[in-house]
Scaffold this motif. Sequence first.
Motif, short mmCIF file in Angstrom:
data_model
loop_
_atom_site.label_atom_id
_atom_site.label_comp_id
_atom_site.label_asym_id
_atom_site.label_seq_id
_atom_site.Cartn_x
_atom_site.Cartn_y
_atom_site.Cartn_z
N PRO A 1 -19.80 -41.00 -25.74
CA PRO A 1 -18.93 -41.14 -24.37
C PRO A 1 -17.78 -42.22 -24.42
O PRO A 1 -16.79 -42.02 -23.90
CB PRO A 1 -19.88 -41.45 -23.38
CG PRO A 1 -21.23 -40.74 -24.01
CD PRO A 1 -21.22 -41.09 -25.66
N ALA A 2 -18.20 -43.68 -24.86
CA ALA A 2 -17.13 -44.46 -24.87
C ALA A 2 -15.96 -44.44 -25.75
O ALA A 2 -14.73 -44.46 -25.36
CB ALA A 2 -17.90 -45.69 -25.52
N LEU A 3 -16.10 -43.66 -26.97
CA LEU A 3 -15.00 -43.27 -28.02
C LEU A 3 -14.14 -42.36 -27.35
O LEU A 3 -13.13 -42.23 -27.05
CB LEU A 3 -15.79 -42.81 -29.41
CG LEU A 3 -14.76 -42.08 -30.18
CD1 LEU A 3 -13.59 -43.21 -30.58
CD2 LEU A 3 -15.51 -41.49 -31.41
N ARG A 4 -14.78 -41.12 -26.68
CA ARG A 4 -14.09 -40.02 -26.02
C ARG A 4 -13.26 -40.77 -24.85
O ARG A 4 -12.03 -40.41 -24.82
CB ARG A 4 -14.91 -39.04 -25.39
CG ARG A 4 -14.27 -37.97 -24.82
CD ARG A 4 -15.14 -36.85 -24.36
NE ARG A 4 -14.49 -35.58 -24.07
CZ ARG A 4 -13.77 -35.24 -23.05
NH1 ARG A 4 -13.48 -36.24 -22.13
NH2 ARG A 4 -12.99 -34.32 -22.78
N CYS B 1 -9.17 -40.84 -24.50
CA CYS B 1 -8.42 -40.28 -23.35
C CYS B 1 -7.62 -41.35 -22.59
O CYS B 1 -6.39 -40.87 -22.48
CB CYS B 1 -9.66 -40.01 -22.23
SG CYS B 1 -10.45 -38.31 -22.46
N LYS B 2 -8.01 -42.30 -22.55
CA LYS B 2 -6.90 -43.33 -22.00
C LYS B 2 -5.79 -44.11 -22.76
O LYS B 2 -5.14 -44.68 -22.13
CB LYS B 2 -7.77 -44.66 -21.28
CG LYS B 2 -8.59 -45.65 -22.38
CD LYS B 2 -9.44 -46.86 -21.70
CE LYS B 2 -9.77 -47.71 -22.76
NZ LYS B 2 -10.42 -48.84 -22.21
N HIS C 1 -2.64 -49.28 -25.55
CA HIS C 1 -3.42 -48.68 -24.44
C HIS C 1 -2.69 -48.81 -23.00
O HIS C 1 -2.35 -49.96 -22.70
CB HIS C 1 -4.91 -49.11 -24.53
CG HIS C 1 -5.45 -48.73 -25.70
ND1 HIS C 1 -5.44 -49.09 -26.87
CD2 HIS C 1 -6.42 -47.64 -25.95
CE1 HIS C 1 -6.01 -48.76 -27.45
NE2 HIS C 1 -6.89 -47.67 -27.06
N ARG C 2 -2.94 -47.98 -22.00
CA ARG C 2 -2.65 -48.24 -20.66
C ARG C 2 -3.56 -47.32 -19.87
O ARG C 2 -4.35 -46.43 -20.29
CB ARG C 2 -1.32 -47.53 -20.31
CG ARG C 2 -1.17 -46.15 -20.62
CD ARG C 2 0.27 -45.70 -19.99
NE ARG C 2 0.11 -44.12 -19.96
CZ ARG C 2 1.19 -43.55 -20.52
NH1 ARG C 2 2.03 -44.09 -21.31
NH2 ARG C 2 1.12 -42.16 -20.70
N ARG D 1 -5.18 -44.61 -17.68
CA ARG D 1 -4.66 -43.52 -17.03
C ARG D 1 -5.32 -43.21 -15.78
O ARG D 1 -6.43 -43.61 -15.61
CB ARG D 1 -5.45 -42.27 -18.12
CG ARG D 1 -4.78 -42.40 -19.43
CD ARG D 1 -3.72 -41.58 -19.79
NE ARG D 1 -3.38 -41.51 -21.15
CZ ARG D 1 -2.45 -40.94 -21.76
NH1 ARG D 1 -1.51 -40.50 -21.02
NH2 ARG D 1 -2.07 -40.94 -22.99
N ARG D 2 -4.46 -42.67 -14.71
CA ARG D 2 -4.91 -42.15 -13.52
C ARG D 2 -5.93 -41.33 -13.47
O ARG D 2 -6.97 -41.32 -12.51
CB ARG D 2 -3.78 -42.01 -12.77
CG ARG D 2 -3.06 -43.21 -12.46
CD ARG D 2 -1.59 -43.17 -11.80
NE ARG D 2 -0.65 -44.21 -11.94
CZ ARG D 2 -0.20 -44.90 -11.31
NH1 ARG D 2 -0.59 -44.79 -9.92
NH2 ARG D 2 0.60 -45.87 -11.51
N ALA D 3 -5.90 -40.22 -14.40
CA ALA D 3 -6.71 -39.10 -14.25
C ALA D 3 -8.05 -39.52 -14.68
O ALA D 3 -8.23 -40.40 -15.41
CB ALA D 3 -6.18 -37.84 -14.82
N HIS D 4 -8.96 -38.81 -14.26
CA HIS D 4 -10.29 -39.07 -14.89
C HIS D 4 -10.62 -38.07 -16.08
O HIS D 4 -10.23 -36.84 -16.24
CB HIS D 4 -11.10 -38.42 -13.50
CG HIS D 4 -12.76 -38.43 -14.25
ND1 HIS D 4 -13.20 -39.77 -14.00
CD2 HIS D 4 -13.65 -37.66 -14.35
CE1 HIS D 4 -14.53 -39.69 -14.51
NE2 HIS D 4 -14.87 -38.50 -14.61
N CYS D 5 -11.24 -38.82 -17.01
CA CYS D 5 -11.41 -38.20 -18.31
C CYS D 5 -13.37 -38.19 -18.29
O CYS D 5 -13.66 -39.05 -18.53
CB CYS D 5 -11.12 -39.01 -19.42
SG CYS D 5 -11.29 -38.47 -21.07
N LYS D 6 -13.40 -36.80 -18.17
CA LYS D 6 -15.07 -36.76 -18.15
C LYS D 6 -15.45 -36.64 -19.52
O LYS D 6 -14.85 -36.27 -20.36
CB LYS D 6 -15.45 -35.38 -17.39
CG LYS D 6 -15.03 -35.40 -16.02
CD LYS D 6 -15.13 -34.25 -15.56
CE LYS D 6 -14.76 -34.03 -13.91
NZ LYS D 6 -15.23 -32.90 -13.40
#
Length: 186
Positions: free
Chosen positions: A91-94, A98-99, A178-179, A181-186
């Motif tokens: 989960p942390a890697l994903r 994503c971000k 890295h920045r 991301r505003r969208a949610h990454c499930k």
Amino acid sequence: MIHLVGPGGAGKSTVGGELASRLDLPFIDLDIEFKEHVGDISHYIDHRGYPAYASENVRLCLSLMATPGDGVIALSSGFMAYAASAHPAYPALRWDICKSATTFVLLPSLDQEACVDEIVRRQVARPFGRRPEREEAVIRERYVIYMGIPATKIETMRPVTEIVEEIIAQMPPNKDMHRSRRAHCK
């Protein structure tokens, strides 16, 4: 680390190799690394199951990404679609993938039907390709996941040099890769 995400047949390996060469960075194809370190993917899944494969693939990815330095990595087609329980660190890697401002989702087309048709065409032509019906079901399921990743989407039904140029143009201008991301990454 530049992460290339997308379905099998989207061009991650081809684009990744060219991008790495252009940027003078090492290139990692996670599927090739799995074959070299663990064995044949299909054989592994057939004998141990997909959850065991996902867990081992995450472990391998973590190991490869632990090496300091920049590079380009083409993730396995299902990597971003694994169950959260695939590996304790998944989960942390994903989330980190994503971000990352250097994650790019490669798809033949952003139009779902065109994407599905092209992936099925490309995948069934491969020696290890699934039946067309199964390939279509897989890409339809994962298309939503790929589109939900809050990363730059890159269409790949064009020359590789154009794709590489677009990725380079989308790269952050500074060393901070890295920045938020505003969208949610499930």
